[in-house]
Design a protein around this motif. Structure first.
Motif, PDB file in Angstrom:
ATOM      1  N   ALA A   1       0.828  -1.210   0.000  1.00 31.29           N
ATOM      2  CA  ALA A   1       0.000   0.000   0.000  1.00 31.29           C
ATOM      3  C   ALA A   1       0.860   1.257   0.000  1.00 31.29           C
ATOM      4  O   ALA A   1       0.586   2.222  -0.722  1.00 31.29           O
ATOM      5  N   ALA A   2       1.934   1.237   0.796  1.00 29.05           N
ATOM      6  CA  ALA A   2       2.822   2.401   0.871  1.00 29.05           C
ATOM      7  C   ALA A   2       3.563   2.621  -0.438  1.00 29.05           C
ATOM      8  O   ALA A   2       3.861   3.763  -0.804  1.00 29.05           O
ATOM      9  N   ARG A   3       3.870   1.539  -1.147  1.00 34.31           N
ATOM     10  CA  ARG A   3       4.488   1.676  -2.462  1.00 34.31           C
ATOM     11  C   ARG A   3       3.563   2.444  -3.390  1.00 34.31           C
ATOM     12  O   ARG A   3       3.972   3.378  -4.102  1.00 34.31           O
ATOM     13  N   GLY A   4       2.284   2.074  -3.385  1.00 33.94           N
ATOM     14  CA  GLY A   4       1.329   2.755  -4.250  1.00 33.94           C
ATOM     15  C   GLY A   4       1.128   4.203  -3.871  1.00 33.94           C
ATOM     16  O   GLY A   4       1.046   5.078  -4.739  1.00 33.94           O
TER      17      GLY A   4
ATOM     18  N   SER B   1      -7.707  -4.405  -4.014  1.00 36.32           N
ATOM     19  CA  SER B   1      -6.488  -4.736  -3.276  1.00 36.32           C
ATOM     20  C   SER B   1      -5.428  -3.663  -3.473  1.00 36.32           C
ATOM     21  O   SER B   1      -5.166  -3.229  -4.595  1.00 36.32           O
ATOM     22  N   LEU B   2      -4.799  -3.260  -2.386  1.00 36.63           N
ATOM     23  CA  LEU B   2      -3.718  -2.288  -2.466  1.00 36.63           C
ATOM     24  C   LEU B   2      -2.370  -2.959  -2.687  1.00 36.63           C
ATOM     25  O   LEU B   2      -1.327  -2.331  -2.556  1.00 36.63           O
ATOM     26  N   SER B   3      -2.411  -4.239  -3.032  1.00 34.97           N
ATOM     27  CA  SER B   3      -1.204  -4.941  -3.471  1.00 34.97           C
ATOM     28  C   SER B   3      -1.163  -5.080  -4.989  1.00 34.97           C
ATOM     29  O   SER B   3      -0.228  -5.657  -5.534  1.00 34.97           O
TER      30      SER B   3
ATOM     31  N   THR C   1      -4.803  -1.351  -9.273  1.00 34.18           N
ATOM     32  CA  THR C   1      -5.580  -0.478  -8.392  1.00 34.18           C
ATOM     33  C   THR C   1      -5.059   0.949  -8.464  1.00 34.18           C
ATOM     34  O   THR C   1      -5.830   1.916  -8.589  1.00 34.18           O
ATOM     35  N   PHE C   2      -3.753   1.094  -8.411  1.00 37.13           N
ATOM     36  CA  PHE C   2      -3.164   2.434  -8.423  1.00 37.13           C
ATOM     37  C   PHE C   2      -3.226   3.063  -9.808  1.00 37.13           C
ATOM     38  O   PHE C   2      -3.346   4.286  -9.937  1.00 37.13           O
ATOM     39  N   ALA C   3      -3.184   2.222 -10.847  1.00 41.04           N
ATOM     40  CA  ALA C   3      -3.379   2.743 -12.195  1.00 41.04           C
ATOM     41  C   ALA C   3      -4.794   3.293 -12.349  1.00 41.04           C
ATOM     42  O   ALA C   3      -5.006   4.345 -12.978  1.00 41.04           O
ATOM     43  N   ARG C   4      -5.754   2.608 -11.752  1.00 37.85           N
ATOM     44  CA  ARG C   4      -7.144   3.058 -11.808  1.00 37.85           C
ATOM     45  C   ARG C   4      -7.312   4.381 -11.054  1.00 37.85           C
ATOM     46  O   ARG C   4      -7.999   5.293 -11.535  1.00 37.85           O
ATOM     47  N   ILE C   5      -6.710   4.490  -9.886  1.00 40.83           N
ATOM     48  CA  ILE C   5      -6.763   5.735  -9.114  1.00 40.83           C
ATOM     49  C   ILE C   5      -6.125   6.869  -9.915  1.00 40.83           C
ATOM     50  O   ILE C   5      -6.648   7.990  -9.973  1.00 40.83           O
TER      51      ILE C   5
ATOM     52  N   ALA D   1      10.949   4.026  -1.423  1.00 36.50           N
ATOM     53  CA  ALA D   1      10.178   5.166  -0.936  1.00 36.50           C
ATOM     54  C   ALA D   1       9.265   4.749   0.220  1.00 36.50           C
ATOM     55  O   ALA D   1       9.107   5.490   1.196  1.00 36.50           O
ATOM     56  N   ALA D   2       8.660   3.565   0.107  1.00 33.31           N
ATOM     57  CA  ALA D   2       7.795   3.070   1.181  1.00 33.31           C
ATOM     58  C   ALA D   2       8.590   2.850   2.461  1.00 33.31           C
ATOM     59  O   ALA D   2       8.161   3.231   3.558  1.00 33.31           O
ATOM     60  N   GLU D   3       9.755   2.247   2.326  1.00 39.32           N
ATOM     61  CA  GLU D   3      10.592   1.997   3.494  1.00 39.32           C
ATOM     62  C   GLU D   3      11.080   3.306   4.105  1.00 39.32           C
ATOM     63  O   GLU D   3      11.202   3.423   5.333  1.00 39.32           O
ATOM     64  N   ALA D   4      11.339   4.304   3.258  1.00 39.70           N
ATOM     65  CA  ALA D   4      11.729   5.622   3.761  1.00 39.70           C
ATOM     66  C   ALA D   4      10.588   6.248   4.551  1.00 39.70           C
ATOM     67  O   ALA D   4      10.811   6.925   5.568  1.00 39.70           O
ATOM     68  N   ASP D   5       9.359   6.042   4.097  1.00 42.09           N
ATOM     69  CA  ASP D   5       8.198   6.532   4.832  1.00 42.09           C
ATOM     70  C   ASP D   5       8.122   5.888   6.216  1.00 42.09           C
ATOM     71  O   ASP D   5       7.864   6.562   7.221  1.00 42.09           O
ATOM     72  N   PHE D   6       8.328   4.583   6.276  1.00 42.10           N
ATOM     73  CA  PHE D   6       8.274   3.893   7.565  1.00 42.10           C
ATOM     74  C   PHE D   6       9.325   4.454   8.519  1.00 42.10           C
ATOM     75  O   PHE D   6       9.055   4.640   9.709  1.00 42.10           O
ATOM     76  N   ARG D   7      10.511   4.726   7.992  1.00 39.89           N
ATOM     77  CA  ARG D   7      11.564   5.315   8.837  1.00 39.89           C
ATOM     78  C   ARG D   7      11.180   6.718   9.289  1.00 39.89           C
ATOM     79  O   ARG D   7      11.416   7.099  10.441  1.00 39.89           O
TER      80      ARG D   7
END
Length: 208
Positions: free
Chosen positions: A90-93, A122-124, A128-132, A155-161
């Motif tokens: 989800a964070a990747r998207g 599904s956010l995996s 889904t993200f192409a549709r958004i 980028a997702a992992e950077a967000d978690f940090r």
């Protein structure tokens, strides 16, 4: 001065916070918003929803307190308990959409949650993200490709940090930062007016 919104796309309370977030950002268009994904369901917590027996009860409470609705497609998606909520995906998207339109990061984050909690997507799934993206007038093919690229995971992992550095342990959390000053405005459910009062104390313009 800026707002920092730390949420998880698979967090029901984050979904419930959307009306408040929309109202606060409408009242304070002068404040940029940094959108950060948290990692609520990662590693050993990325398991089938049947492992979380509280979800249906929590959703009922979220709906009652915030007024948001959970769509029939979402209910069908989780009905047999096998669906896995993976916050890294989800964070990747979210990161890919945020990169495509940084100035619309708040709305896109809310769109991601609507795709799951209303439309049962599904956010995996890259689609889904192409549709958004398509619905938002962005390039769906570019978003789909970016979702599968290594940079999205980074980028997702950077967000978690970033969330950890901010000391956030619950979602959603809304903060305000002005230089070295950082304050928590809301955690979980909150109404716009108390947040606005805190913002004014912090020095934000009243409804400007």
């Amino acid at each position: 001065m800026k707002l920092i919104y730390v949420f998880d796309a698979y967090c029901g309370w984050s979904y419930g916070f959307a009306p408040t977030l929309a109202e606060i950002t409408a009242r304070h268009p002068e404040l940029p918003v940094e959108v950060v994904s948290g990692g609520l369901f990662t590693g050993p917590r990325a398991v089938p929803v049947r492992e979380f027996g509280y979800i249906q009860g929590a959703n009922a409470q979220i709906g009652e307190r915030t007024g948001v609705t959970f769509g029939a497609a979402y209910e069908r998606l989780i009905a047999d308990g096998s669906f896995v909520m993976d916050s890294l995906d989800a964070a990747r998207g979210v990161a890919v959409l945020r990169q495509a339109a940084p100035e619309r990061a708040v709305q896109l984050a809310m769109d991601v949650q609507t795709a799951f909690y209303r439309d049962g997507l599904s956010l995996s799934a890259a689609d889904t993200f192409a549709r958004i993206a398509a619905a938002a007038g962005l390039d769906p093919a570019a978003v789909r490709a970016a979702f599968d690229a290594p940079a999205a995971r980074h980028a997702a992992e950077a967000d978690f940090r970033r969330a950890a550095e901010l000391g956030v342990t619950a979602y959603p959390t809304l903060l305000v930062q002005d230089g070295a000053r950082l304050a928590v405005l809301a955690v979980g459910h909150a109404e716009p007016d108390p947040i606005d009062t805190l913002l004014k104390r912090f020095g934000a313009g009243a409804g400007s």
